[in-house]
Design an enzyme around this catalytic site. Structure first.
Site, PDB file in Angstrom:
ATOM      1  N   ARG A  31     -10.377   0.496  -6.322  1.00 10.49           N
ATOM      2  CA  ARG A  31     -10.518   0.999  -4.965  1.00 10.49           C
ATOM      3  C   ARG A  31     -11.725   1.912  -4.864  1.00 10.49           C
ATOM      4  O   ARG A  31     -11.956   2.749  -5.734  1.00 10.49           O
ATOM      5  CB  ARG A  31      -9.265   1.771  -4.554  1.00 10.49           C
ATOM      6  CG  ARG A  31      -9.227   2.152  -3.073  1.00 10.49           C
ATOM      7  CD  ARG A  31      -8.103   3.117  -2.796  1.00 10.49           C
ATOM      8  NE  ARG A  31      -7.753   3.169  -1.374  1.00 10.49           N
ATOM      9  CZ  ARG A  31      -7.169   4.189  -0.784  1.00 10.49           C
ATOM     10  NH1 ARG A  31      -6.865   5.274  -1.472  1.00 10.49           N
ATOM     11  NH2 ARG A  31      -6.871   4.150   0.505  1.00 10.49           N
TER      12      ARG A  31
ATOM     13  N   ASP B  17       2.045   3.056   3.233  1.00  9.61           N
ATOM     14  CA  ASP B  17       1.138   4.182   2.971  1.00  9.61           C
ATOM     15  C   ASP B  17       1.907   5.434   2.563  1.00  9.61           C
ATOM     16  O   ASP B  17       1.391   6.554   2.655  1.00  9.61           O
ATOM     17  CB  ASP B  17       0.223   4.472   4.162  1.00  9.61           C
ATOM     18  CG  ASP B  17      -0.936   5.403   3.800  1.00  9.61           C
ATOM     19  OD1 ASP B  17      -1.350   5.402   2.622  1.00  9.61           O
ATOM     20  OD2 ASP B  17      -1.415   6.140   4.679  1.00  9.61           O
TER      21      ASP B  17
ATOM     22  N   TYR C 249      -8.115  17.190  -1.386  1.00 11.56           N
ATOM     23  CA  TYR C 249      -6.825  17.672  -0.882  1.00 11.56           C
ATOM     24  C   TYR C 249      -5.846  17.720  -2.044  1.00 11.56           C
ATOM     25  O   TYR C 249      -6.035  17.053  -3.062  1.00 11.56           O
ATOM     26  CB  TYR C 249      -6.284  16.775   0.239  1.00 11.56           C
ATOM     27  CG  TYR C 249      -5.910  15.375  -0.206  1.00 11.56           C
ATOM     28  CD1 TYR C 249      -4.595  15.051  -0.555  1.00 11.56           C
ATOM     29  CD2 TYR C 249      -6.866  14.370  -0.282  1.00 11.56           C
ATOM     30  CE1 TYR C 249      -4.254  13.769  -0.967  1.00 11.56           C
ATOM     31  CE2 TYR C 249      -6.534  13.078  -0.685  1.00 11.56           C
ATOM     32  CZ  TYR C 249      -5.223  12.788  -1.024  1.00 11.56           C
ATOM     33  OH  TYR C 249      -4.890  11.519  -1.437  1.00 11.56           O
TER      34      TYR C 249
ATOM     35  N   HIS D  13      -5.938  -0.263   5.863  1.00  6.11           N
ATOM     36  CA  HIS D  13      -5.565   0.410   7.116  1.00  6.11           C
ATOM     37  C   HIS D  13      -6.264  -0.142   8.361  1.00  6.11           C
ATOM     38  O   HIS D  13      -6.700   0.621   9.232  1.00  6.11           O
ATOM     39  CB  HIS D  13      -5.867   1.907   7.010  1.00  6.11           C
ATOM     40  CG  HIS D  13      -5.165   2.595   5.878  1.00  6.11           C
ATOM     41  ND1 HIS D  13      -3.865   2.319   5.529  1.00  6.11           N
ATOM     42  CD2 HIS D  13      -5.597   3.553   5.010  1.00  6.11           C
ATOM     43  CE1 HIS D  13      -3.517   3.086   4.499  1.00  6.11           C
ATOM     44  NE2 HIS D  13      -4.556   3.828   4.151  1.00  6.11           N
TER      45      HIS D  13
ATOM     46  N   ASN E 146      -2.612  13.520   4.029  1.00  7.64           N
ATOM     47  CA  ASN E 146      -3.511  14.052   5.057  1.00  7.64           C
ATOM     48  C   ASN E 146      -3.060  13.750   6.485  1.00  7.64           C
ATOM     49  O   ASN E 146      -3.868  13.801   7.409  1.00  7.64           O
ATOM     50  CB  ASN E 146      -4.948  13.533   4.863  1.00  7.64           C
ATOM     51  CG  ASN E 146      -5.522  13.960   3.532  1.00  7.64           C
ATOM     52  OD1 ASN E 146      -5.553  15.140   3.211  1.00  7.64           O
ATOM     53  ND2 ASN E 146      -5.957  12.991   2.741  1.00  7.64           N
TER      54      ASN E 146
ATOM     55  N   HIS F  29       0.852  -1.195   0.000  1.00  3.02           N
ATOM     56  CA  HIS F  29       0.000   0.000   0.000  1.00  3.02           C
ATOM     57  C   HIS F  29       0.882   1.238   0.000  1.00  3.02           C
ATOM     58  O   HIS F  29       1.408   1.656   1.034  1.00  3.02           O
ATOM     59  CB  HIS F  29      -0.935   0.030   1.207  1.00  3.02           C
ATOM     60  CG  HIS F  29      -1.972   1.107   1.104  1.00  3.02           C
ATOM     61  ND1 HIS F  29      -3.283   0.853   0.782  1.00  3.02           N
ATOM     62  CD2 HIS F  29      -1.887   2.456   1.252  1.00  3.02           C
ATOM     63  CE1 HIS F  29      -3.961   1.980   0.740  1.00  3.02           C
ATOM     64  NE2 HIS F  29      -3.129   2.982   1.031  1.00  3.02           N
ATOM     65  N   CYS F  30       1.040   1.834  -1.168  1.00  2.00           N
ATOM     66  CA  CYS F  30       1.792   3.070  -1.306  1.00  2.00           C
ATOM     67  C   CYS F  30       1.207   3.853  -2.478  1.00  2.00           C
ATOM     68  O   CYS F  30       0.394   3.332  -3.243  1.00  2.00           O
ATOM     69  CB  CYS F  30       3.282   2.808  -1.507  1.00  2.00           C
ATOM     70  SG  CYS F  30       3.656   1.664  -2.863  1.00  2.00           S
ATOM     71  N   HIS F  31       1.618   5.104  -2.602  1.00  2.00           N
ATOM     72  CA  HIS F  31       1.051   5.984  -3.621  1.00  2.00           C
ATOM     73  C   HIS F  31       2.156   6.680  -4.399  1.00  2.00           C
ATOM     74  O   HIS F  31       3.277   6.840  -3.907  1.00  2.00           O
ATOM     75  CB  HIS F  31       0.178   7.064  -2.971  1.00  2.00           C
ATOM     76  CG  HIS F  31      -0.874   6.548  -2.048  1.00  2.00           C
ATOM     77  ND1 HIS F  31      -2.034   5.942  -2.491  1.00  2.00           N
ATOM     78  CD2 HIS F  31      -0.947   6.545  -0.696  1.00  2.00           C
ATOM     79  CE1 HIS F  31      -2.779   5.599  -1.449  1.00  2.00           C
ATOM     80  NE2 HIS F  31      -2.136   5.949  -0.342  1.00  2.00           N
TER      81      HIS F  31
END
Length: 286
Positions: free
Chosen positions: A119, A241, A44, A176, A246, A26-28
């Site tokens: 997602r 993550d 955001y 999460h 945020n 889980h990463c962006h």
């Protein structure tokens, strides 16, 4: 140079040495915005964290594989994520955000690009629940592809959404640790409902987001993660993550890597969490 890239190149390496083939599930990647603009209706605007920053992070941590999850700030424009996968196609997979405008050809292009799931966000501060008609139509489209759906939930919504989740005809992944309120303890109804869900054969759970449900050194998150891993040792995933959208307080991902030792007991359990489970779900080579 972005601050995300600078941090990845200057912070410490973790004390825990990850096993070969370890996956950040889980990463962006964010932007760069000049190349991959952020969605007009986003809730955001992140600082750019392009594929080079992600690679630098993983080099520092000793991570070989990654699942890049499309974030809401890019909306249904999955180009930044697809570009990152194309850069390292043997090591990266993706999870997309889609809507009714995606036809079978669009889904096939995503599949060819390394995407293995979609997602949907239900979190209130990120816009709340999706249009459930769209949600159900997308689920129908992915049923025959071997894909899964990733559910981003607030802890308070786990019980109300449990019946819908149990009825899903595809594998599903909960982000999460369900974002449960750790102050309410592991006996709270939301977490007990989550434990029941993770026992299902088509449910996977990510024990990432410790920094979202507790503060460093993340003591409050440990009993929740351990309970989830114990309930479903073969369908639990871990991730950083990065770059923690945020989140007000900075996070050193080396601390999250070192936390793995507290979440699991023994080399075999750690290998399942970090290597075997994500390889099975995302089709990484043995």
């Amino acid at each position: 140079m972005t601050s995300a890239l600078t941090a990845s190149e200057t912070r410490r390496k973790p004390d825990f040495i990850l096993p070969a083939g370890a996956c950040d599930a889980h990463c962006h990647v964010f932007g760069p915005g000049a190349v991959f603009p952020y969605a007009p209706g986003r809730s955001y605007t992140p600082e750019d964290a392009p594929k080079e920053a992600l690679a630098a992070l993983h080099d520092r941590l000793g991570i070989e594989r990654a699942v890049i999850v499309q974030a809401s700030c890019h909306g249904t424009d999955n180009r930044a994520m697809l570009d990152a996968i194309a850069w390292r196609p043997d090591r990266y997979r993706g999870v997309a955000i889609v809507d009714d405008s995606f036809d079978d050809q669009a889904f096939q292009r995503l599949d060819d690009g390394g995407v293995r799931g979609v997602r949907f966000n239900f979190v209130r501060h990120l816009g709340g629940a999706p249009d459930m008609d769209v949600f159900n139509r997308v689920i129908d489209r992915i049923k025959g592809r071997g894909w899964h759906v990733v559910l981003h939930l607030d802890g308070a919504d786990i019980v109300p959404l449990s019946e819908m989740i149990r009825s899903l005809p595809v594998p599903f992944v909960i982000d999460h640790m369900g974002r449960v309120d750790t102050s309410l303890g592991t006996e709270q109804p939301a977490f007990q409902a989550l434990l029941e869900l993770v026992k299902r054969e088509n449910c996977w759970i990510k024990v990432c987001g410790s920094e979202r449900i507790s503060r460093f050194p993340f003591d409050a998150a440990v009993p929740f993660a351990r309970a989830l891993i114990e309930a479903s040792p073969d369908r639990t995933l871990w991730g950083t993550d990065f770059p923690h959208p945020n989140l007000k307080e900075p996070v050193d991902e080396a601390d999250l890597v070192d936390l793995v030792v507290r979440l699991t007991d023994g080399e075999g359990a750690r290998r399942r969490l970090l290597v075997d489970n994500p390889a099975r779900l995302y089709g990484f080579a043995a």
